[in-house]
Scaffold this active site. Structure first.
Site, PDB file in Angstrom:
ATOM      1  N   CYS A   1     -33.469 -42.652  -3.710  1.00  0.00           N
ATOM      2  CA  CYS A   1     -34.432 -42.139  -2.961  1.00  0.00           C
ATOM      3  C   CYS A   1     -34.492 -40.483  -2.774  1.00  0.00           C
ATOM      4  O   CYS A   1     -35.459 -40.114  -2.101  1.00  0.00           O
ATOM      5  CB  CYS A   1     -34.374 -42.679  -1.303  1.00  0.00           C
ATOM      6  SG  CYS A   1     -32.870 -41.824  -0.563  1.00  0.00           S
TER       7      CYS A   1
ATOM      8  N   HIS B   1     -30.334 -25.801 -15.184  1.00  0.00           N
ATOM      9  CA  HIS B   1     -29.752 -27.061 -15.367  1.00  0.00           C
ATOM     10  C   HIS B   1     -28.956 -27.466 -14.105  1.00  0.00           C
ATOM     11  O   HIS B   1     -28.205 -28.601 -13.811  1.00  0.00           O
ATOM     12  CB  HIS B   1     -28.596 -26.744 -16.213  1.00  0.00           C
ATOM     13  CG  HIS B   1     -29.145 -26.659 -17.887  1.00  0.00           C
ATOM     14  ND1 HIS B   1     -28.372 -26.103 -18.864  1.00  0.00           N
ATOM     15  CD2 HIS B   1     -30.560 -26.715 -18.323  1.00  0.00           C
ATOM     16  CE1 HIS B   1     -28.856 -25.903 -19.711  1.00  0.00           C
ATOM     17  NE2 HIS B   1     -30.312 -26.488 -19.486  1.00  0.00           N
TER      18      HIS B   1
HETATM   19  P1  OAD Z   1     -22.035 -22.530 -24.860  1.00  0.00           P
HETATM   20  O1  OAD Z   1     -20.495 -22.960 -24.559  1.00  0.00           O
HETATM   21  O2  OAD Z   1     -22.851 -23.155 -25.986  1.00  0.00           O
HETATM   22  O3  OAD Z   1     -21.965 -20.998 -25.441  1.00  0.00           O
HETATM   23  C1  OAD Z   1     -21.128 -19.918 -24.471  1.00  0.00           C
HETATM   24  C2  OAD Z   1     -21.316 -18.575 -25.295  1.00  0.00           C
HETATM   25  O4  OAD Z   1     -20.649 -17.639 -24.592  1.00  0.00           O
HETATM   26  C3  OAD Z   1     -20.951 -18.688 -26.599  1.00  0.00           C
HETATM   27  O5  OAD Z   1     -21.947 -18.119 -27.500  1.00  0.00           O
HETATM   28  C4  OAD Z   1     -19.817 -17.612 -26.634  1.00  0.00           C
HETATM   29  O6  OAD Z   1     -19.646 -16.880 -27.718  1.00  0.00           O
HETATM   30  C5  OAD Z   1     -20.017 -16.685 -25.436  1.00  0.00           C
HETATM   31  N1  OAD Z   1     -19.340 -16.330 -24.821  1.00  0.00           N
HETATM   32  C6  OAD Z   1     -17.814 -16.580 -24.602  1.00  0.00           C
HETATM   33  N2  OAD Z   1     -17.061 -15.715 -23.556  1.00  0.00           N
HETATM   34  C7  OAD Z   1     -18.038 -14.563 -23.425  1.00  0.00           C
HETATM   35  C8  OAD Z   1     -18.042 -13.373 -22.674  1.00  0.00           C
HETATM   36  N3  OAD Z   1     -16.758 -13.041 -21.885  1.00  0.00           N
HETATM   37  N4  OAD Z   1     -18.897 -12.643 -22.667  1.00  0.00           N
HETATM   38  C9  OAD Z   1     -20.084 -12.886 -23.472  1.00  0.00           C
HETATM   39  N5  OAD Z   1     -20.216 -14.012 -24.239  1.00  0.00           N
HETATM   40  C10 OAD Z   1     -19.264 -14.814 -24.083  1.00  0.00           C
HETATM   41  O7  OAD Z   1     -22.673 -22.241 -23.450  1.00  0.00           O
HETATM   42  P2  OAD Z   1     -24.226 -22.227 -23.187  1.00  0.00           P
HETATM   43  O8  OAD Z   1     -24.975 -21.645 -24.297  1.00  0.00           O
HETATM   44  O9  OAD Z   1     -24.411 -21.851 -21.665  1.00  0.00           O
HETATM   45  O10 OAD Z   1     -26.210 -27.850 -20.555  1.00  0.00           O
HETATM   46  O11 OAD Z   1     -24.639 -23.927 -23.092  1.00  0.00           O
HETATM   47  C11 OAD Z   1     -25.814 -23.969 -22.864  1.00  0.00           C
HETATM   48  C12 OAD Z   1     -25.898 -25.517 -22.264  1.00  0.00           C
HETATM   49  O12 OAD Z   1     -25.172 -26.550 -23.022  1.00  0.00           O
HETATM   50  C13 OAD Z   1     -25.229 -25.684 -20.920  1.00  0.00           C
HETATM   51  O13 OAD Z   1     -25.926 -25.257 -19.892  1.00  0.00           O
HETATM   52  C14 OAD Z   1     -24.911 -27.040 -20.813  1.00  0.00           C
HETATM   53  C15 OAD Z   1     -24.580 -27.628 -22.228  1.00  0.00           C
HETATM   54  O14 OAD Z   1     -24.901 -28.716 -22.753  1.00  0.00           O
HETATM   55  C16 OAD Z   1     -26.190 -29.047 -19.765  1.00  0.00           C
HETATM   56  O15 OAD Z   1     -25.077 -29.389 -19.603  1.00  0.00           O
HETATM   57  C17 OAD Z   1     -27.319 -29.501 -19.456  1.00  0.00           C
END
Ligand code: OAD
Length: 248
Positions: free
Chosen positions: A128, A117
């Site tokens: 540009c 991302h």
């Molecule tokens: P999310 O916020 O959707 O999910 C975070 C995950 O991390 C959840 O499943 C939590 O349970 C878990 N979690 C939290 N703390 C933790 C810890 N200490 N150890 C292990 N797990 C933990 O974030 P992403 O899945 O990364 O995209 O989201 C995916 C994409 O959605 C992001 O990259 C972003 C967003 O829209 C863009 O901006 C393009």
């Protein structure tokens, strides 16, 4: 807590791949997207991260991204990020595919990182394609930046809603998923495509699929192993145990 099978698979592995999400950076103080304190909980914020907002609501768009840039400027990797670096001493090929834009894997020292991302500290001209940071120019955090070459609007080098991923990086991520022997999905809600499909590519190609998360996700039932807990605690435990097994 960990299965014997996991360490057997790691012991024989020559290539392992990690897919990380916001959860791995949570212990460094970076907010996640979903969940009770999630960044996207505020619907307005979600509407800000779009190409349309960049064009029509530029000052608020940049205010939001500069706030996020400031947030990641002062933070440090945590034990979870460092554990992935430790794996590079233990396994010949380690690929980190991250959905995070905070640059913490590189800051920790991981050498093969695919940023699906983008990276929030990088920017590019929306007209540009000029890359200010690659040219040694550091953007100020307090105003809307314009391109010194063409005066076009500069934007953060991240994937916004309704935008496609960089196809080369996506291809490399699919390849690293298809060719690894053990695949870890760490701290991601497994909801956002195409990242959410990578664990299935790995499994379909014979990898042992491990998920580490503080709660179950849509991936959990399909993983060979679900390890419940914080990545900053679980990952170092795995590297320490694995190192001991290898020494025997
Ligand atoms: P999310 O916020 O959707 O999910 C975070 C995950 O991390 C959840 O499943 C939590 O349970 C878990 N979690 C939290 N703390 C933790 C810890 N200490 N150890 C292990 N797990 C933990 O974030 P992403 O899945 O990364 O995209 O989201 C995916 C994409 O959605 C992001 O990259 C972003 C967003 O829209 C863009 O901006 C393009």
């Amino acid at each position: 807590m960990f299965s014997e099978k996991l360490f057997k698979r790691l012991y024989h592995a020559t290539h392992i791949t990690f897919l990380t999400g916001a959860g791995i950076s949570a212990e460094s103080g970076v907010p996640t997207f979903r969940g009770k304190d999630g960044l996207w909980n505020n619907h307005d914020v979600m509407q800000l991260a779009t190409p349309l907002a960049l064009k029509t609501n530029t000052d608020v768009f940049w205010e939001f991204y500069n706030w996020r840039r400031r947030l990641v400027t002062d933070i440090e990797p945590n034990l979870g990020h460092y554990a992935l670096v430790d794996f590079e001493r233990l396994i010949s090929q380690v690929t980190v595919i991250t959905q995070n834009v905070d640059g913490l894997h590189q800051k920790a020292g991981s050498t093969d990182v695919l940023e699906l991302h983008g990276n929030i500290m990088r920017s590019r001209c929306s007209e540009c394609g000029y890359l200010p940071e690659a040219d040694g120019k550091i953007l100020a955090f307090d105003k809307i930046p314009y391109c010194p070459k063409c005066n076009g609007l500069i934007r953060p080098d991240v994937v916004l809603f309704n935008e496609n991923l960089n196809s080369t990086i996506l291809y490399q991520a699919q390849e690293a998923s298809a060719t690894c022997e053990v695949f870890f999905s760490i701290g991601t809600s497994s909801l956002v495509e195409p990242a959410a499909s990578l664990p299935y590519i790995a499994k379909a190609n014979g990898a042992y699929l491990v998920e580490i998360n503080v709660e179950r996700t849509p991936l959990s039932d399909n993983a060979d192993e679900f390890i419940e807990g914080k990545s900053g605690k679980i990952l170092p435990m795995i590297t320490v145990l694995f190192e001991k097994i290898r020494e025997k």
